[in-house]
Motif scaffolding. Structure first.
Motif, PDB file in Angstrom:
ATOM      1  N   ASN A 160       3.484  -7.483 -15.656  1.00  0.00           N
ATOM      2  CA  ASN A 160       3.802  -8.130 -16.926  1.00  0.00           C
ATOM      3  C   ASN A 160       3.432  -7.276 -18.129  1.00  0.00           C
ATOM      4  N   THR A 161       2.476  -6.381 -17.947  1.00  0.00           N
ATOM      5  CA  THR A 161       2.081  -5.502 -19.056  1.00  0.00           C
ATOM      6  C   THR A 161       3.145  -4.445 -19.308  1.00  0.00           C
ATOM      7  N   LYS A 162       3.575  -3.787 -18.246  1.00  0.00           N
ATOM      8  CA  LYS A 162       4.590  -2.733 -18.380  1.00  0.00           C
ATOM      9  C   LYS A 162       6.010  -3.300 -18.425  1.00  0.00           C
ATOM     10  N   ARG A 163       6.174  -4.590 -18.040  1.00  0.00           N
ATOM     11  CA  ARG A 163       7.482  -5.221 -17.958  1.00  0.00           C
ATOM     12  C   ARG A 163       8.404  -4.458 -17.003  1.00  0.00           C
ATOM     13  N   GLN A 164       7.809  -3.984 -15.916  1.00  0.00           N
ATOM     14  CA  GLN A 164       8.562  -3.273 -14.891  1.00  0.00           C
ATOM     15  C   GLN A 164       7.992  -3.612 -13.524  1.00  0.00           C
ATOM     16  N   TRP A 165       8.804  -3.359 -12.491  1.00  0.00           N
ATOM     17  CA  TRP A 165       8.335  -3.560 -11.127  1.00  0.00           C
ATOM     18  C   TRP A 165       7.527  -2.358 -10.676  1.00  0.00           C
ATOM     19  N   VAL A 166       6.503  -2.604  -9.845  1.00  0.00           N
ATOM     20  CA  VAL A 166       5.678  -1.547  -9.274  1.00  0.00           C
ATOM     21  C   VAL A 166       5.564  -1.779  -7.763  1.00  0.00           C
ATOM     22  N   ILE A 167       5.172  -0.725  -7.052  1.00  0.00           N
ATOM     23  CA  ILE A 167       5.037  -0.800  -5.598  1.00  0.00           C
ATOM     24  C   ILE A 167       3.576  -1.103  -5.267  1.00  0.00           C
ATOM     25  N   ASP A 168       3.336  -2.204  -4.542  1.00  0.00           N
ATOM     26  CA  ASP A 168       1.948  -2.532  -4.184  1.00  0.00           C
ATOM     27  C   ASP A 168       1.706  -2.525  -2.676  1.00  0.00           C
ATOM     28  N   VAL A 185       2.126  10.769  -2.742  1.00  0.00           N
ATOM     29  CA  VAL A 185       1.922   9.346  -2.468  1.00  0.00           C
ATOM     30  C   VAL A 185       0.918   8.754  -3.457  1.00  0.00           C
ATOM     31  N   SER A 186       0.077   9.596  -4.027  1.00  0.00           N
ATOM     32  CA  SER A 186      -0.918   9.106  -4.989  1.00  0.00           C
ATOM     33  C   SER A 186      -0.289   8.665  -6.302  1.00  0.00           C
ATOM     34  N   LYS A 187       0.977   9.014  -6.524  1.00  0.00           N
ATOM     35  CA  LYS A 187       1.659   8.566  -7.744  1.00  0.00           C
ATOM     36  C   LYS A 187       2.006   7.079  -7.667  1.00  0.00           C
ATOM     37  N   LEU A 188       1.870   6.501  -6.483  1.00  0.00           N
ATOM     38  CA  LEU A 188       2.041   5.054  -6.327  1.00  0.00           C
ATOM     39  C   LEU A 188       0.690   4.398  -6.633  1.00  0.00           C
ATOM     40  N   GLN A 189       0.340   4.386  -7.894  1.00  0.00           N
ATOM     41  CA  GLN A 189      -1.002   4.005  -8.315  1.00  0.00           C
ATOM     42  C   GLN A 189      -1.285   2.517  -8.206  1.00  0.00           C
ATOM     43  N   HIS A 190      -0.287   1.714  -7.876  1.00  0.00           N
ATOM     44  CA  HIS A 190      -0.501   0.272  -7.759  1.00  0.00           C
ATOM     45  C   HIS A 190      -0.596  -0.184  -6.304  1.00  0.00           C
ATOM     46  N   LEU A 191      -0.623   0.765  -5.382  1.00  0.00           N
ATOM     47  CA  LEU A 191      -0.686   0.408  -3.962  1.00  0.00           C
ATOM     48  C   LEU A 191      -1.983  -0.319  -3.632  1.00  0.00           C
ATOM     49  N   GLN A 192      -1.860  -1.375  -2.850  1.00  0.00           N
ATOM     50  CA  GLN A 192      -3.009  -2.083  -2.308  1.00  0.00           C
ATOM     51  C   GLN A 192      -3.084  -1.947  -0.786  1.00  0.00           C
ATOM     52  N   SER A 193      -1.955  -1.618  -0.163  1.00  0.00           N
ATOM     53  CA  SER A 193      -1.921  -1.532   1.296  1.00  0.00           C
ATOM     54  C   SER A 193      -0.968  -0.423   1.734  1.00  0.00           C
ATOM     55  N   ILE A 194      -1.426   0.405   2.686  1.00  0.00           N
ATOM     56  CA  ILE A 194      -0.601   1.440   3.316  1.00  0.00           C
ATOM     57  C   ILE A 194      -0.763   1.296   4.821  1.00  0.00           C
ATOM     58  N   ASN A 195       0.349   1.128   5.519  1.00  0.00           N
ATOM     59  CA  ASN A 195       0.318   1.035   6.983  1.00  0.00           C
ATOM     60  C   ASN A 195       1.366   1.978   7.559  1.00  0.00           C
ATOM     61  N   PHE A 196       0.909   3.140   8.046  1.00  0.00           N
ATOM     62  CA  PHE A 196       1.785   4.122   8.687  1.00  0.00           C
ATOM     63  C   PHE A 196       1.450   4.249  10.178  1.00  0.00           C
ATOM     64  N   PRO A 213      -6.713   3.608  -7.065  1.00  0.00           N
ATOM     65  CA  PRO A 213      -7.909   2.797  -7.325  1.00  0.00           C
ATOM     66  C   PRO A 213      -7.946   1.459  -6.609  1.00  0.00           C
ATOM     67  N   GLY A 214      -6.800   0.784  -6.446  1.00  0.00           N
ATOM     68  CA  GLY A 214      -6.813  -0.567  -5.881  1.00  0.00           C
ATOM     69  C   GLY A 214      -6.532  -0.633  -4.396  1.00  0.00           C
ATOM     70  N   LEU A 215      -6.540   0.508  -3.707  1.00  0.00           N
ATOM     71  CA  LEU A 215      -6.189   0.518  -2.284  1.00  0.00           C
ATOM     72  C   LEU A 215      -7.243  -0.231  -1.470  1.00  0.00           C
ATOM     73  N   ARG A 216      -6.797  -1.234  -0.724  1.00  0.00           N
ATOM     74  CA  ARG A 216      -7.706  -2.063   0.085  1.00  0.00           C
ATOM     75  C   ARG A 216      -7.517  -1.842   1.580  1.00  0.00           C
ATOM     76  N   VAL A 217      -6.292  -1.493   1.992  1.00  0.00           N
ATOM     77  CA  VAL A 217      -6.000  -1.289   3.415  1.00  0.00           C
ATOM     78  C   VAL A 217      -5.322   0.051   3.585  1.00  0.00           C
ATOM     79  N   LEU A 236     -12.788   5.245  -2.816  1.00  0.00           N
ATOM     80  CA  LEU A 236     -12.001   4.009  -2.812  1.00  0.00           C
ATOM     81  C   LEU A 236     -12.941   2.812  -2.686  1.00  0.00           C
ATOM     82  N   THR A 237     -13.434   2.360  -3.794  1.00  0.00           N
ATOM     83  CA  THR A 237     -14.440   1.299  -3.789  1.00  0.00           C
ATOM     84  C   THR A 237     -13.874  -0.052  -3.357  1.00  0.00           C
TER      85      THR A 237
END
Length: 372
Positions: A160-168, A185-196, A213-217, A236-237
């Protein structure tokens, strides 16, 4: 498409089409016509209006008049705002025979400010090429719109801040991928989960993963990754799940990760023969930093050069000693001694004989004398 058409009948001269839509949105309606009825050969033989949700969108449509001849395509477009949940298109004859239409297309209009963040689209395309995604994935156009059909394996969230879609989220597990994970892959700064997991991904784990910063998985298990675990993952806190098991990783598990299980997170480093340093893995030997290894290599090189110089000096000195011994031995030989003595006697005789007198009291001039 224009070689067939739907035509009204005597009992139902008007054509009507309805479809369910999302309310309070704009829609682009495309109408396709071609006069292919052999019974219609001139202008004003077929004229009809087009109504969208009861409002006249196009009036007095005469295909032959508007195209100039039969068997020629006519395309009309209209953008309409729909407040309800139904979009109704009506083709109503004015005079002549019945209404006709070849095809109807309806598009949901997405505002430009709602497209996916450009930087993240570029990063996904780089990822597509680096991982060698199969063609069945597609991954063309915009990753997040239309919202009902995002790219396969991609999770989107509206910022809602950027008024654009992001990849999480990225879920590409068990897809037969055989490439490498790019640093982009680090340019996807809104990622919370990566499963490869469950692929055949090779190469090292990118250091740049530690900057999301927000990567949890992060699940990279059961691949063919090698090298060491980057220290940057310890930054990755928010990380709660880290699965690196079933790879070819080696080296010491970073201390910043080894202590995490005490804080209710799930980390799995098993089935990596070269990993060490935490409970459940083998013990590590002396751990040297890169600088220490370089210093040791430099010291070995200096020591080797010193030995080479020392050996060269010793060999030269040895040769000098041997040469001196040979010269001394040559002077001590019997032939050399007698020749030296003989030369000395001759030189002494040269100096003393001219002053000697013959037994008769005169010079013995007729006797031979020594020349040297």
């Amino acid at each position: 498409m224009y070689q067939s058409a739907i035509v009204g009948t005597d009992r139902q001269p008007t054509l009507s089409f309805e479809m369910d839509v999302t309310p309070n949105k704009n829609y682009s309606v495309w109408l396709h016509f071609a006069e292919i009825d052999n019974g219609i050969t001139a202008e004003e033989q077929r004229v009809f209006d087009v109504l969208i949700n009861g409002d006249t969108a196009f009036k007095d449509i005469d295909i032959i008049r508007m195209t100039g001849e039969r068997f020629t395509a006519l395309v009309l477009n209209k953008t309409v705002a729909v407040s309800g949940t139904t979009l109704k298109i009506t083709l109503q004859p004015v005079e002549g025979t019945h209404a006709i239409v070849s095809a109807i297309e309806v598009f949901d209009i997405i505002p430009a400010e709602m497209k996916t963040l450009t930087q993240e689209v570029t990063a996904l395309r780089t990822l597509k090429g680096s991982l060698g995604l199969p063609l069945r994935f597609g991954w063309n156009g915009d990753p997040c719109i239309p919202q009902q059909h995002p790219w396969s394996g991609v999770d989107c969230q509206f910022d809602n801040t950027k008024r654009q879609w992001v990849i999480d989220g990225l879920g590409l597990d068990n897809q037969g991928l055989r490439g490498v994970i790019p640093s982009d892959v680090s340019k996807l700064q809104h990622l919370q989960s990566i499963n490869f997991s469950g692929n055949s991904i090779k190469g090292n784990i990118p250091l740049s993963l530690g900057t999301i910063p927000g990567l949890r998985v992060l699940d990279l298990s059961f691949n063919e990754l090698n090298g060491s675990i980057p220290e940057s993952l310890g930054q990755l806190t928010s990380l709660q799940t880290l699965n690196l098991n079933g790879n070819d990783l080696s080296g010491r598990v970073p201390a910043s990760l080894g202590g995490r299980p005490l804080h209710r997170v799930r980390f799995n480093f098993t089935d990596n023969a070269g990993l060490c340093g935490i409970p459940g893995l083998r013990e590590c030997g002396p751990h040297l930093s890169v600088a220490a290894k370089i210093g040791m290599a430099f010291g070995v090189l200096v020591a080797f050069l010193f030995l080479v110089v020392f050996a060269a000096c010793w060999w030269k000195r040895r040769q000098n000693i041997i040469r001196g011994q040979k010269l001394a031995a040559a002077r001590e030989a019997p032939y050399a001694k007698s020749r030296t003595q003989f030369t000395r006697d001759v030189q002494m005789g040269k100096h003393h004989r001219p002053h000697e007198t013959s037994p008769r009291g005169g010079n013995n001039e007729s006797s031979p004398h020594l020349l040297s």
